[in-house]
Scaffold this motif. Structure first.
Motif, PDB file in Angstrom:
ATOM      1  N   ILE A 148     -52.060   7.703 -74.773  1.00  0.00           N
ATOM      2  CA  ILE A 148     -52.735   7.080 -73.727  1.00  0.00           C
ATOM      3  C   ILE A 148     -54.158   6.202 -74.359  1.00  0.00           C
ATOM      4  N   TYR A 149     -54.628   5.180 -73.787  1.00  0.00           N
ATOM      5  CA  TYR A 149     -55.582   4.484 -74.164  1.00  0.00           C
ATOM      6  C   TYR A 149     -56.807   5.300 -73.883  1.00  0.00           C
ATOM      7  N   ASP A 150     -57.736   5.358 -74.653  1.00  0.00           N
ATOM      8  CA  ASP A 150     -59.003   5.896 -74.460  1.00  0.00           C
ATOM      9  C   ASP A 150     -59.923   5.367 -73.454  1.00  0.00           C
ATOM     10  N   ARG A 151     -60.615   5.877 -72.604  1.00  0.00           N
ATOM     11  CA  ARG A 151     -61.540   5.403 -71.733  1.00  0.00           C
ATOM     12  C   ARG A 151     -61.983   3.972 -71.723  1.00  0.00           C
ATOM     13  N   GLU A 152     -62.625   3.610 -72.874  1.00  0.00           N
ATOM     14  CA  GLU A 152     -63.165   2.234 -73.261  1.00  0.00           C
ATOM     15  C   GLU A 152     -61.897   1.247 -73.141  1.00  0.00           C
ATOM     16  N   ARG A 153     -60.833   1.476 -73.876  1.00  0.00           N
ATOM     17  CA  ARG A 153     -59.973   0.594 -74.008  1.00  0.00           C
ATOM     18  C   ARG A 153     -59.224   0.320 -72.675  1.00  0.00           C
ATOM     19  N   VAL A 154     -59.270   1.371 -71.858  1.00  0.00           N
ATOM     20  CA  VAL A 154     -58.578   1.290 -70.431  1.00  0.00           C
ATOM     21  C   VAL A 154     -59.583   0.505 -69.517  1.00  0.00           C
ATOM     22  N   ILE A 155     -60.794   0.527 -69.598  1.00  0.00           N
ATOM     23  CA  ILE A 155     -61.729  -0.183 -68.833  1.00  0.00           C
ATOM     24  C   ILE A 155     -62.005  -1.796 -69.271  1.00  0.00           C
ATOM     25  N   GLN A 175     -66.742   1.869 -60.964  1.00  0.00           N
ATOM     26  CA  GLN A 175     -67.839   2.711 -60.470  1.00  0.00           C
ATOM     27  C   GLN A 175     -67.549   4.149 -61.439  1.00  0.00           C
ATOM     28  N   SER A 176     -66.351   4.541 -61.312  1.00  0.00           N
ATOM     29  CA  SER A 176     -66.041   5.992 -62.072  1.00  0.00           C
ATOM     30  C   SER A 176     -66.592   5.909 -63.440  1.00  0.00           C
ATOM     31  N   TYR A 177     -66.334   4.816 -64.183  1.00  0.00           N
ATOM     32  CA  TYR A 177     -66.542   4.779 -65.449  1.00  0.00           C
ATOM     33  C   TYR A 177     -68.110   4.776 -65.831  1.00  0.00           C
ATOM     34  N   ILE A 178     -68.683   4.069 -64.612  1.00  0.00           N
ATOM     35  CA  ILE A 178     -70.234   3.993 -65.035  1.00  0.00           C
ATOM     36  C   ILE A 178     -70.727   5.310 -64.801  1.00  0.00           C
ATOM     37  N   ALA A 179     -70.225   6.046 -63.810  1.00  0.00           N
ATOM     38  CA  ALA A 179     -70.710   7.381 -63.370  1.00  0.00           C
ATOM     39  C   ALA A 179     -70.343   8.475 -64.661  1.00  0.00           C
ATOM     40  N   GLU A 182     -69.076  10.932 -70.227  1.00  0.00           N
ATOM     41  CA  GLU A 182     -68.368  10.893 -71.588  1.00  0.00           C
ATOM     42  C   GLU A 182     -68.193   9.335 -71.910  1.00  0.00           C
ATOM     43  N   LYS A 183     -68.650   8.533 -71.075  1.00  0.00           N
ATOM     44  CA  LYS A 183     -68.358   7.262 -71.714  1.00  0.00           C
ATOM     45  C   LYS A 183     -69.228   6.844 -72.899  1.00  0.00           C
ATOM     46  N   ASP A 184     -68.490   5.973 -73.661  1.00  0.00           N
ATOM     47  CA  ASP A 184     -69.146   5.626 -75.097  1.00  0.00           C
ATOM     48  C   ASP A 184     -69.433   4.122 -75.171  1.00  0.00           C
ATOM     49  N   ILE A 185     -70.459   3.624 -74.607  1.00  0.00           N
ATOM     50  CA  ILE A 185     -71.012   2.345 -74.590  1.00  0.00           C
ATOM     51  C   ILE A 185     -70.681   1.459 -75.920  1.00  0.00           C
ATOM     52  N   SER A 186     -70.991   2.109 -77.021  1.00  0.00           N
ATOM     53  CA  SER A 186     -70.803   1.529 -78.363  1.00  0.00           C
ATOM     54  C   SER A 186     -69.354   1.063 -78.549  1.00  0.00           C
ATOM     55  N   ALA A 187     -68.547   1.978 -77.897  1.00  0.00           N
ATOM     56  CA  ALA A 187     -67.006   1.812 -78.097  1.00  0.00           C
ATOM     57  C   ALA A 187     -66.588   0.751 -77.327  1.00  0.00           C
ATOM     58  N   LEU A 188     -67.262   0.923 -76.058  1.00  0.00           N
ATOM     59  CA  LEU A 188     -66.702  -0.065 -75.085  1.00  0.00           C
ATOM     60  C   LEU A 188     -67.314  -1.497 -75.497  1.00  0.00           C
ATOM     61  N   LEU A 189     -68.140  -1.678 -76.204  1.00  0.00           N
ATOM     62  CA  LEU A 189     -68.216  -3.155 -76.702  1.00  0.00           C
ATOM     63  C   LEU A 189     -67.520  -3.600 -77.559  1.00  0.00           C
ATOM     64  N   ASP A 190     -67.215  -2.452 -78.648  1.00  0.00           N
ATOM     65  CA  ASP A 190     -66.298  -2.989 -79.566  1.00  0.00           C
ATOM     66  C   ASP A 190     -65.078  -3.323 -79.062  1.00  0.00           C
ATOM     67  N   TYR A 191     -64.599  -2.657 -78.335  1.00  0.00           N
ATOM     68  CA  TYR A 191     -63.153  -2.940 -77.456  1.00  0.00           C
ATOM     69  C   TYR A 191     -63.415  -4.196 -76.903  1.00  0.00           C
ATOM     70  N   ALA A 192     -64.472  -4.513 -76.217  1.00  0.00           N
ATOM     71  CA  ALA A 192     -64.702  -5.751 -75.530  1.00  0.00           C
ATOM     72  C   ALA A 192     -64.660  -7.112 -76.359  1.00  0.00           C
TER      73      ALA A 192
END
Length: 209
Positions: A148-155, A175-179, A182-192
């Motif tokens: 499965i893809y991790d949270r940040e990749r999915v978003i 909205q669920s991700y923002i709340a 366990e979210k990882d904003i650094s990883a989110l930006l990398d995937y972005a």
């Protein structure tokens, strides 16, 4: 009459051997595995035609489909696929409604015939091989192991394919991700950056952080 009885007995004997073989292999057998039995594949097709065996999908057989849940079938038939989009969102609890069909990311070179099955419904996302691995993790879900893809990749994928998603599903997921604590904003930006959705991340998520 005697010859006919022998043929019937031979067919019954072969069927019993096949059923025992299927049982020993956990309930699903690939076409190629039947060669271990020395049973003519044409006989397997006869058993399917007679309703004594079931073709789960091209090249995969079982004796009865009701022995499996759809969760188990997906885990066993598509071990190389990744849960993505709506299916991954549901797995993380980001959306409350179970998706229609299983959303699976697969190598774009995978044969499309693999996904032609009536049950369970599969929605494949054909992906470049180099993108398929990004953010891929293993997870125990519903009693089975999936990729499965991790949270940040999915978003990031949701942001990338927003136009293809139901509006309410998309909004609930973001909205669920923002709340999510366990979210990882650094990883989110990398995937972005990898998924080319940096501006969308900044516009739709950045304002809430």
């Amino acid at each position: 009459m005697l010859a006919n009885n022998k043929r019937i007995k031979s067919a019954e004997s072969a069927l019993q051997e096949v059923l025992e073989f299927i049982e020993a292999h956990g309930g699903i057998v690939k076409k190629e595995q039947f060669s271990e039995l020395g049973v003519d594949y044409r006989r397997i097709l006869d058993f399917v035609e007679e309703g004594r065996l079931i073709r789960v999908k091209s090249g995969y057989y079982t004796d009865r489909i009701d022995r499996f849940t759809e969760e188990e079938l997906i885990a066993r038939l598509f071990p190389d696929a990744r849960l993505c989009m709506d299916s991954a969102l549901y797995a993380y609890g980001y959306i409350s409604k179970k998706p229609y069909g299983w959303h699976l990311a697969v190598d774009k070179n995978t044969s499309k015939s693999r996904f032609r099955l009536d049950y369970p419904k599969v929605i494949p996302y054909y992906t470049e091989p180099e993108s398929l691995e990004i953010g891929s993790v293993q997870m125990e879900l519903w009693g089975h192991t999936y990729q499965i893809y991790d949270r940040e990749r999915v978003i990031c994928d949701c942001l990338k394919y927003e136009a293809k998603m139901e509006r309410e599903v998309f909004k609930e997921a973001i909205q669920s991700y923002i709340a999510d604590e366990e979210k990882d904003i650094s990883a989110l930006l990398d995937y972005a950056g990898e998924r080319r959705v940096v501006k969308k991340v900044q516009a739709l998520i950045g304002v809430w952080l």
